[in-house]
Write a protein that holds these residues in place. Structure first.
Motif, PDB file in Angstrom:
ATOM      1  N   PHE A 150     -18.602 -91.565  75.930  1.00  0.00           N
ATOM      2  CA  PHE A 150     -19.390 -90.508  75.294  1.00  0.00           C
ATOM      3  C   PHE A 150     -18.859 -89.117  75.599  1.00  0.00           C
ATOM      4  CE2 PHE A 150     -21.200 -91.204  79.458  1.00  0.00           C
ATOM      5  CZ  PHE A 150     -21.346 -89.933  79.948  1.00  0.00           C
ATOM      6  N   LYS A 151     -17.926 -89.002  76.522  1.00  0.00           N
ATOM      7  CA  LYS A 151     -17.520 -87.673  76.990  1.00  0.00           C
ATOM      8  C   LYS A 151     -16.807 -86.872  75.905  1.00  0.00           C
ATOM      9  CE  LYS A 151     -17.417 -88.736  81.887  1.00  0.00           C
ATOM     10  NZ  LYS A 151     -18.190 -89.953  81.749  1.00  0.00           N
ATOM     11  N   THR A 152     -16.216 -87.548  74.943  1.00  0.00           N
ATOM     12  CA  THR A 152     -15.538 -86.820  73.876  1.00  0.00           C
ATOM     13  C   THR A 152     -16.517 -86.103  72.964  1.00  0.00           C
ATOM     14  OG1 THR A 152     -15.540 -88.836  72.554  1.00  0.00           O
ATOM     15  CG2 THR A 152     -13.585 -88.396  73.897  1.00  0.00           C
ATOM     16  N   THR A 153     -17.802 -86.433  73.045  1.00  0.00           N
ATOM     17  CA  THR A 153     -18.806 -85.766  72.220  1.00  0.00           C
ATOM     18  C   THR A 153     -19.529 -84.660  72.967  1.00  0.00           C
ATOM     19  OG1 THR A 153     -20.526 -87.346  72.856  1.00  0.00           O
ATOM     20  CG2 THR A 153     -19.167 -87.921  70.961  1.00  0.00           C
ATOM     21  N   SER A 154     -19.202 -84.446  74.244  1.00  0.00           N
ATOM     22  CA  SER A 154     -19.880 -83.422  75.028  1.00  0.00           C
ATOM     23  C   SER A 154     -19.438 -82.033  74.589  1.00  0.00           C
ATOM     24  CB  SER A 154     -19.580 -83.621  76.513  1.00  0.00           C
ATOM     25  OG  SER A 154     -20.145 -82.579  77.266  1.00  0.00           O
ATOM     26  N   SER A 155     -20.371 -81.087  74.616  1.00  0.00           N
ATOM     27  CA  SER A 155     -20.063 -79.707  74.233  1.00  0.00           C
ATOM     28  C   SER A 155     -19.369 -78.942  75.346  1.00  0.00           C
ATOM     29  CB  SER A 155     -21.354 -78.980  73.835  1.00  0.00           C
ATOM     30  OG  SER A 155     -22.001 -79.648  72.774  1.00  0.00           O
ATOM     31  N   ALA A 156     -19.480 -79.428  76.575  1.00  0.00           N
ATOM     32  CA  ALA A 156     -18.828 -78.767  77.713  1.00  0.00           C
ATOM     33  C   ALA A 156     -17.436 -79.357  77.877  1.00  0.00           C
ATOM     34  CB  ALA A 156     -19.661 -78.962  78.977  1.00  0.00           C
ATOM     35  N   MET A 182     -12.031 -83.620  77.562  1.00  0.00           N
ATOM     36  CA  MET A 182     -10.767 -82.884  77.605  1.00  0.00           C
ATOM     37  C   MET A 182      -9.950 -83.144  76.336  1.00  0.00           C
ATOM     38  SD  MET A 182      -9.676 -83.221  81.632  1.00  0.00           S
ATOM     39  CE  MET A 182     -10.152 -84.939  81.822  1.00  0.00           C
ATOM     40  N   GLU A 183     -10.653 -83.203  75.201  1.00  0.00           N
ATOM     41  CA  GLU A 183      -9.997 -83.452  73.921  1.00  0.00           C
ATOM     42  C   GLU A 183      -8.985 -82.374  73.581  1.00  0.00           C
ATOM     43  OE1 GLU A 183     -10.026 -85.583  71.173  1.00  0.00           O
ATOM     44  OE2 GLU A 183     -10.872 -87.103  72.485  1.00  0.00           O
ATOM     45  N   SER A 213      -7.554 -87.816  89.406  1.00  0.00           N
ATOM     46  CA  SER A 213      -8.125 -88.683  88.382  1.00  0.00           C
ATOM     47  C   SER A 213      -8.631 -87.831  87.235  1.00  0.00           C
ATOM     48  CB  SER A 213      -9.272 -89.526  88.969  1.00  0.00           C
ATOM     49  OG  SER A 213      -9.868 -90.333  87.975  1.00  0.00           O
ATOM     50  N   LEU A 214      -8.098 -88.083  86.029  1.00  0.00           N
ATOM     51  CA  LEU A 214      -8.494 -87.372  84.820  1.00  0.00           C
ATOM     52  C   LEU A 214      -8.921 -88.405  83.788  1.00  0.00           C
ATOM     53  CD1 LEU A 214      -5.566 -84.765  84.525  1.00  0.00           C
ATOM     54  CD2 LEU A 214      -7.791 -84.447  85.611  1.00  0.00           C
ATOM     55  N   ARG A 215     -10.191 -88.352  83.381  1.00  0.00           N
ATOM     56  CA  ARG A 215     -10.690 -89.283  82.385  1.00  0.00           C
ATOM     57  C   ARG A 215     -11.439 -88.511  81.318  1.00  0.00           C
ATOM     58  NH1 ARG A 215     -12.578 -94.971  84.799  1.00  0.00           N
ATOM     59  NH2 ARG A 215     -12.390 -95.339  82.560  1.00  0.00           N
ATOM     60  N   GLY A 216     -11.134 -88.844  80.069  1.00  0.00           N
ATOM     61  CA  GLY A 216     -11.736 -88.152  78.947  1.00  0.00           C
ATOM     62  C   GLY A 216     -10.757 -87.262  78.208  1.00  0.00           C
ATOM     63  N   ILE A 217      -9.446 -87.418  78.463  1.00  0.00           N
ATOM     64  CA  ILE A 217      -8.449 -86.578  77.788  1.00  0.00           C
ATOM     65  C   ILE A 217      -8.284 -87.033  76.345  1.00  0.00           C
ATOM     66  CG2 ILE A 217      -7.227 -86.152  79.942  1.00  0.00           C
ATOM     67  CD1 ILE A 217      -5.134 -88.156  79.037  1.00  0.00           C
ATOM     68  N   GLY A 218      -7.753 -86.155  75.521  1.00  0.00           N
ATOM     69  CA  GLY A 218      -7.544 -86.453  74.115  1.00  0.00           C
ATOM     70  C   GLY A 218      -6.198 -87.093  73.859  1.00  0.00           C
ATOM     71  N   THR A 219      -5.707 -86.907  72.641  1.00  0.00           N
ATOM     72  CA  THR A 219      -4.448 -87.539  72.227  1.00  0.00           C
ATOM     73  C   THR A 219      -3.288 -86.559  72.219  1.00  0.00           C
ATOM     74  OG1 THR A 219      -5.004 -87.101  69.902  1.00  0.00           O
ATOM     75  CG2 THR A 219      -5.691 -89.222  70.835  1.00  0.00           C
ATOM     76  N   SER A 220      -3.456 -85.393  72.844  1.00  0.00           N
ATOM     77  CA  SER A 220      -2.405 -84.372  72.784  1.00  0.00           C
ATOM     78  C   SER A 220      -1.400 -84.482  73.914  1.00  0.00           C
ATOM     79  CB  SER A 220      -3.030 -82.972  72.793  1.00  0.00           C
ATOM     80  OG  SER A 220      -3.902 -82.797  71.691  1.00  0.00           O
ATOM     81  N   SER A 239      -6.808 -91.598  81.962  1.00  0.00           N
ATOM     82  CA  SER A 239      -7.306 -92.482  80.905  1.00  0.00           C
ATOM     83  C   SER A 239      -6.977 -91.911  79.528  1.00  0.00           C
ATOM     84  CB  SER A 239      -8.815 -92.668  81.039  1.00  0.00           C
ATOM     85  OG  SER A 239      -9.490 -91.466  80.719  1.00  0.00           O
ATOM     86  N   HIS A 240      -6.888 -92.814  78.535  1.00  0.00           N
ATOM     87  CA  HIS A 240      -6.644 -92.452  77.130  1.00  0.00           C
ATOM     88  C   HIS A 240      -5.301 -91.735  76.962  1.00  0.00           C
ATOM     89  CE1 HIS A 240     -11.263 -92.547  76.252  1.00  0.00           C
ATOM     90  NE2 HIS A 240     -10.766 -93.719  76.563  1.00  0.00           N
TER      91      HIS A 240
END
Length: 669
Positions: free
Chosen positions: A533-539, A565-566, A612-619, A641-642
């Motif tokens: 769900f973290k990709t939908t967070s506003s923060a 972190m998208e 540890s970094l989780r919630g990163i985007g595809t960049s 992750s990701h």
């Protein structure tokens, strides 16, 4: 090595002679045969469970011919910077060096016997080799004062205890460490009888068989009047025979407060006298225990404290792993006999109480504050994590007033916008305090006492009224921020507060520049591994935030970010401009050109061990792997992750950079 020592000696005193005239000297007989036991186990200096002496603690041997004390002190300073393997080599240089190195080596190493290595039992092979060594060796265990038993089974311990050579050798052992062993209570009693000079007993997750606990307590009851085999110990019992009369330090790290731990406390209570130091770390939530077992545990802890009240100098209690809100108030009952007006003054010099939740309640006011007031010689006081309540905020001032003037006290703070039934506040009372629960932290943390004494900060965000972290903590304060704060954790309950927009990384980097452990978790704290769900967070956390962390928080040892972190790109991880990252991606040449400027990357965090970094985007691409995550000197754990655009070649590069053979762990999910 000799050139390095010479240069160090020259810096200390230019008049000192060069290290010349090397004289061959052999190691004591039998030392070379001890490699199977990892005999020179390096002791980590940041390990709170092991005390390590410094160079000033070493007795310097003085040459009777020339009395060159200055040279000996210089050697001690130089040797204190060397590792265990280098010290062993230095010990072979000459007799003089050996006399200087041996005391340092005693403090920096220990004998470690492994019952199980790499998941396979040696079938008592390690024990047999140990006994063979003791028969053939002249020095035996005299070179060490610490013995560590790891993953030992009952059969292996029995063989050791039955050996006559082992019984003689352990007389020189002052500290016994038992880590994840499985032995009977009878074997524990035999250990207490054989280690007659033991001063430190360290138990970490050792399991004792329940079937023989009554037998041991029955035998102890023969020597100690008032101790019943299956019943509680009376506070007025008389100790007739003390098995460990020299024992001064107890360190107990257990997974629960059940019957096994209670029986160990009972046995140690009746077999020791005048204990000066107690370390107790438990995780009551890891294993469910009955109400009766919990009551018996607290009762016997209280008895141990009472019997050692006049001798106890250092007391460390760590219950940070429990989520039970009221556990601190329940545990305070162990000190109720110390806090009475009729009780005598205490000799405590260091008192550290670490709990996840400490409510400023009536128990805090009626037990802990009087207890601290009775410690007139208190030098160190640590309490955490204290949860703010508007109606009890005045107790923080009472705490600072109760502490002796010469005492250095530190505490951890928990700030939250959550108002539960246990700490609810009426609107009229909030009006009298001029702030409610949601603004309490941002108001009180501005006080100078928090800048001087706060070491840990936990920020919890549950309601949608809080838009950013700085709604709960000060956005800016006078001075240079919280210089003593080393541990900061910020967590939210994720989907239940969609209007939360910012973690205020820029303000955090300024306020907590000396932090060593930073955790930012956007989701339920107890289930933060679920990051879908973290990709939908506003923060969200972007390139500028990561660069601000790397630039300002230079002392970081552990960094955990589970958040949206998208928008994070290679620029945030490497510190390089977008144009340079684009050139590296297209050409697959991961080095800088002469006119390109190097940015801030994780390599600049020289103390970083866990990332540890989780919630990163595809960049993120291979540029981050080759230039951002690589060459971090002390990094041992890397979790990302990701990381979908990472090529097999870059993944293999990271695996080679941080190999498992060196104790590293790399997980690219």
């Amino acid at each position: 090595m000799f050139r390095k020592l010479n240069s160090l000696l020259r810096r200390i005193d230019p008049d000192l002679l060069d290290v010349v005239g090397v004289e061959e000297d052999q190691a004591p007989p039998g030392v070379g045969q001890f490699s199977i036991f990892h005999s020179f186990w390096p002791i980590k200096r940041d390990d709170p469970s092991i005390s390590v002496g410094t160079a000033t603690d070493v007795v310097i041997p003085v040459d009777s011919k020339n009395g060159d004390i200055l040279e000996a002190k210089a050697f001690v300073i130089c040797f204190s910077f060397l590792g265990v393997n280098d010290l062993k080599c230095c010990r072979l240089v000459c007799r003089k060096w050996r006399s200087i190195v041996n005391p340092i080596l005693k403090q920096a190493s220990c004998v470690a016997i492994h019952g199980e290595i790499a998941g396979s039992l040696f079938k008592d092979g390690a024990v047999e080799k140990c006994i063979k060594y003791l028969k053939n060796s002249v020095s035996k265990f005299s070179l060490w004062t610490t013995l560590r038993l790891m993953n030992m089974k009952e059969s292996q311990v029995k063989v050791l205890l039955a050996s006559r050579d082992f019984q003689i050798a352990v007389k020189s052992i002052l500290e016994l460490q038992m880590i994840k062993c499985e032995i009977s209570w009878t074997s524990l009693l035999k250990i207490m009888r054989q280690f007659i000079n033991l001063q430190v007993f360290y138990d970490k997750k050792t399991i004792y068989t329940d079937s023989e606990s009554s037998v041991v307590m029955s035998s102890l009851a023969l020597w100690n009047s008032g101790s019943k085999p299956d019943g509680p110990i009376e506070t007025n019992f008389v100790k007739k025979d003390i098995l460990l009369e020299d024992l001064k330090c107890l360190k107990i790290f257990k997974p629960d407060s059940g019957k096994n731990t209670t029986d160990l406390i009972k046995i140690l209570t009746v077999t020791t006298v005048d204990v000066e130091e107690i370390h107790l770390k438990l995780d009551p939530q890891q294993k469910l225990v009955s109400v009766k077992d919990a009551f018996e545990f607290e009762r016997h802890i209280n008895i141990m404290f009472i019997l050692n009240a006049q001798s106890l100098r250092k007391l460390y209690i760590d219950m940070m792993d429990t989520d039970h809100i009221e556990y601190f108030n329940e545990f305070l009952k162990c000190f109720r006999d110390w806090a009475t007006p009729s009780s005598p003054p205490l000799a405590l010099e260091e008192l550290v109480l670490k709990f996840k939740y400490i409510w400023l309640s009536r128990s805090f006011e009626n037990i802990l504050l009087p207890l601290i007031a009775k410690c007139g010689h208190l030098k160190v006081l640590g309490i955490g994590l204290i949860s703010f309540k508007p109606e009890s905020a005045h107790l923080l001032t009472s705490l600072s007033e109760a502490v002796p003037s010469e005492c250095a006290y530190e505490f951890g703070i928990c700030v939250s916008d959550h108002v539960s039934s246990s700490n609810s506040v009426t609107s009229s009372h909030s009006a009298e305090c001029s702030f409610d629960a949601r603004t309490l932290g941002s108001n009180l943390l501005k006080a100078p006492m928090f800048q001087k004494h706060m070491t840990d900060l936990l920020v919890g965000i549950f309601h949608d009224d809080v838009k950013e972290v700085c709604d709960l903590i000060p956005r800016e304060i006078e001075g240079r921020g919280f210089r003593k704060t080393v541990d900061v954790c910020i967590f939210t309950n994720g989907p239940y507060r969609p209007n939360f927009t910012s973690f205020n990384i820029k303000q955090l980097a300024f306020l907590f520049s000396n932090v060593t452990n930073l955790e930012i978790i956007d989701g339920p704290y107890e289930n933060y591994f679920e990051d879908l769900f973290k990709t939908t967070s506003s923060a969200f956390i972007d390139d500028e935030d990561i660069q601000m962390i790397i630039k300002c928080m230079q002392r970081l040892k552990k960094l955990i970010i589970f958040a949206n972190m998208e928008t994070l790109t290679d620029t945030g991880i490497t510190g390089l401009p977008h144009s340079v990252c684009y050139r590296m991606r297209t050409t697959r040449i991961y080095r800088l050109e002469p006119n390109e400027i190097q940015g801030q990357r994780f390599q600049h965090l020289k103390h970083l061990k866990y990332l540890s970094l989780r919630g990163i985007g595809t960049s993120l691409t291979d540029v981050s792997a080759y230039w951002g995550f690589s060459h971090v000197k002390n990094l041992r754990t890397l979790i990302v992750s990701h990381f979908k655009k990472l090529t097999p070649e870059a993944r293999e590069y990271l695996d080679e950079m941080y190999p498992q053979s060196h104790g590293c762990f790399v997980a690219i999910l």
